[in-house]
Design a protein around this motif. Structure first.
Motif, short mmCIF file in Angstrom:
data_model
loop_
_atom_site.label_atom_id
_atom_site.label_comp_id
_atom_site.label_asym_id
_atom_site.label_seq_id
_atom_site.Cartn_x
_atom_site.Cartn_y
_atom_site.Cartn_z
N GLY A 69 0.74 -1.34 0.07
CA GLY A 69 0.14 0.03 -0.02
C GLY A 69 0.91 1.23 -0.18
O GLY A 69 0.46 2.29 -0.81
N GLN A 73 0.01 3.43 -4.40
CA GLN A 73 -1.14 4.09 -4.07
C GLN A 73 -1.99 4.42 -5.13
O GLN A 73 -1.85 4.31 -6.32
N SER A 76 -2.17 6.62 -8.62
CA SER A 76 -0.72 6.79 -8.89
C SER A 76 -0.44 6.13 -10.21
O SER A 76 -1.10 5.20 -10.91
#
Length: 204
Positions: A69, A73, A76
């Motif tokens: 994570g 993200q 992105s």
């Protein structure tokens, strides 16, 4: 009460009418029994609608389970690394909305798996069975499922019993990754599994 009447007809002949009470019955003592109609229905003549059950494993689920994570993200543009055995889980399938149990004379189960993830998947191994049971209804192995592709499989259900609680047992699925190519990350992209139970005839 009995009585006799005489009438003269147009041709001057006589019409003798004898009125005799044949049935004397008070309505209060009349008993009318209910009538039950029984119709035998052949189960083969009943048309059952197809049952379709859909399940999704999202990219967000996979990134979370792989502890990526912080690296990858949502929204992105990132490189997705290869992750072995990224899916190893028992997925419950609740079909109680459609049936609780069915003993089948015949029928089919179709399974389709669509990869809408931005990475290929490899070495997928899964099976479908009734919850808590070891007897396999379907077993599927996929060497490579590229992005945007769908794999399908159909098995007959002749003589099988299906319960409303089924499970998909995924013993392995590898995330191939995107190599050196960054891709847009959307956590809602998903691996979609659709199971269809169709053309069923119940066992009489």
């Amino acid at each position: 009460e009995d009585f006799i009447t005489l009438d003269t007809l147009s041709d001057n002949s006589l019409l003798l009418v004898l009125n005799e009470e044949l049935i004397s019955q008070s309505l209060d003592s009349v008993e009318i029994s209910s009538v039950t109609t029984v119709k035998n229905v052949n189960l083969e003549s009943i048309n059952f609608s197809d049952t379709k059950i859909k399940h999704e494993i999202t990219l967000g689920d996979l990134i979370t389970s792989a502890n990526l994570g912080l690296l990858i993200q949502n929204q992105s543009t990132s490189i997705i690394p290869g992750v072995s055995n990224v899916i190893n889980d028992v997925i419950p399938v609740d079909a109680n909305e459609y049936f609780e149990s069915m003993m089948l004379s015949s029928g089919f189960l179709d399974l389709s798996i669509t990869n809408n993830l931005p990475s290929d998947l490899a070495n997928i191994s899964l099976s479908i069975q009734n919850e808590g049971e070891t007897e396999t209804i379907l077993e599927m192995n996929i060497a490579l499922l590229a992005t945007g592709e769908t794999a399908t499989m159909t098995v007959p259900l002749d003589g099988m019993t299906l319960y409303g609680n089924l499970e998909i047992n995924v013993t392995n699925a590898d995330l191939v990754g995107t190599g050196t190519e960054p891709v847009l990350i959307d956590y809602q992209d998903a691996l979609i599994t659709e199971m269809t139970i169709r053309d069923i005839v119940l066992l009489e």
